[in-house]
Design a protein around this motif. Structure first.
Motif, PDB file in Angstrom:
ATOM      1  N   PRO A 151     -35.991   6.257 -23.583  1.00 49.67           N
ATOM      2  CA  PRO A 151     -35.845   7.355 -24.551  1.00 49.67           C
ATOM      3  C   PRO A 151     -35.122   6.884 -25.817  1.00 49.67           C
ATOM      4  O   PRO A 151     -34.217   6.047 -25.746  1.00 49.67           O
ATOM      5  N   PRO A 152     -35.509   7.402 -26.972  1.00 51.15           N
ATOM      6  CA  PRO A 152     -34.894   6.970 -28.235  1.00 51.15           C
ATOM      7  C   PRO A 152     -33.362   6.999 -28.218  1.00 51.15           C
ATOM      8  O   PRO A 152     -32.725   6.081 -28.730  1.00 51.15           O
ATOM      9  N   GLY A 153     -32.768   7.995 -27.606  1.00 50.33           N
ATOM     10  CA  GLY A 153     -31.311   8.094 -27.575  1.00 50.33           C
ATOM     11  C   GLY A 153     -30.630   7.057 -26.690  1.00 50.33           C
ATOM     12  O   GLY A 153     -29.420   6.876 -26.753  1.00 50.33           O
ATOM     13  N   GLN A 154     -31.403   6.368 -25.863  1.00 54.46           N
ATOM     14  CA  GLN A 154     -30.859   5.360 -24.953  1.00 54.46           C
ATOM     15  C   GLN A 154     -31.188   3.923 -25.375  1.00 54.46           C
ATOM     16  O   GLN A 154     -30.750   2.975 -24.731  1.00 54.46           O
ATOM     17  N   ARG A 155     -31.946   3.770 -26.435  1.00 52.10           N
ATOM     18  CA  ARG A 155     -32.353   2.440 -26.886  1.00 52.10           C
ATOM     19  C   ARG A 155     -31.164   1.646 -27.409  1.00 52.10           C
ATOM     20  O   ARG A 155     -30.210   2.194 -27.922  1.00 52.10           O
ATOM     21  N   GLY A 156     -31.267   0.333 -27.249  1.00 55.02           N
ATOM     22  CA  GLY A 156     -30.203  -0.547 -27.725  1.00 55.02           C
ATOM     23  C   GLY A 156     -29.058  -0.692 -26.747  1.00 55.02           C
ATOM     24  O   GLY A 156     -28.050  -1.316 -27.050  1.00 55.02           O
ATOM     25  N   GLN A 157     -29.200  -0.130 -25.546  1.00 54.31           N
ATOM     26  CA  GLN A 157     -28.128  -0.190 -24.551  1.00 54.31           C
ATOM     27  C   GLN A 157     -28.470  -1.099 -23.368  1.00 54.31           C
ATOM     28  O   GLN A 157     -27.734  -1.152 -22.391  1.00 54.31           O
ATOM     29  N   GLY A 158     -29.617  -1.783 -23.446  1.00 58.64           N
ATOM     30  CA  GLY A 158     -29.966  -2.755 -22.413  1.00 58.64           C
ATOM     31  C   GLY A 158     -30.811  -2.229 -21.265  1.00 58.64           C
ATOM     32  O   GLY A 158     -31.078  -2.964 -20.313  1.00 58.64           O
ATOM     33  N   TRP A 159     -31.267  -0.990 -21.345  1.00 60.47           N
ATOM     34  CA  TRP A 159     -32.033  -0.420 -20.228  1.00 60.47           C
ATOM     35  C   TRP A 159     -33.372  -1.127 -20.041  1.00 60.47           C
ATOM     36  O   TRP A 159     -33.807  -1.353 -18.905  1.00 60.47           O
TER      37      TRP A 159
END
Length: 123
Positions: free
Chosen positions: A35-43
């Motif tokens: 999801p866009p709000g979770q991007r950049g966190q390594g998921w």
């Protein structure tokens, strides 16, 4: 093979990777989404790392079509996949993405074990 990996972030927020077995030693990653709000966190790295480890353990080649959507940049997506050992396999897919493959990665310990099993004892 795990056909689907999921990470639930909260209500309505789900990171997901789906895989289809396309041959005895071949899997295709059909879908990877964060999801866009979770991007950049390594998921995406977590999902890919788990799938790649499963493929390595089974001696399976992975294939995917890298096609950026939902505001992603194509080069960032290609870089993500390259960081997990995927390489462009030539040409473009029907939907405009880039076909990439990843051969099974053998650890040093696995390679040593394979040599020991195949050894003739110096004869």
């Amino acid at each position: 093979m795990r056909p689907e990996l999921r990470i639930r972030h909260g209500p309505g927020e789900l990171s997901r990777l789906t895989v289809t077995q396309t041959g005895p030693l071949a899997w295709t990653i059909d879908w990877l989404t964060v999801p866009p709000g979770q991007r950049g966190q390594g998921w995406a790295h977590v999902l890919l790392r788990t799938t790649c480890m499963d493929a390595d353990r089974e001696g399976v080649t992975l294939t995917l079509e890298a096609r950026a959507c939902a505001g992603l940049e194509q080069e960032k997506l290609l870089s993500l996949y390259r960081s997990h050992g995927f390489r462009e396999s030539g040409g473009h897919a029907a939907l405009g993405g880039v076909v990439m493959t990843r051969e099974p990665q053998v650890s040093h310990e696995q390679a040593q074990a394979g040599r020991a099993v195949g050894s003739t004892g110096g004869r």
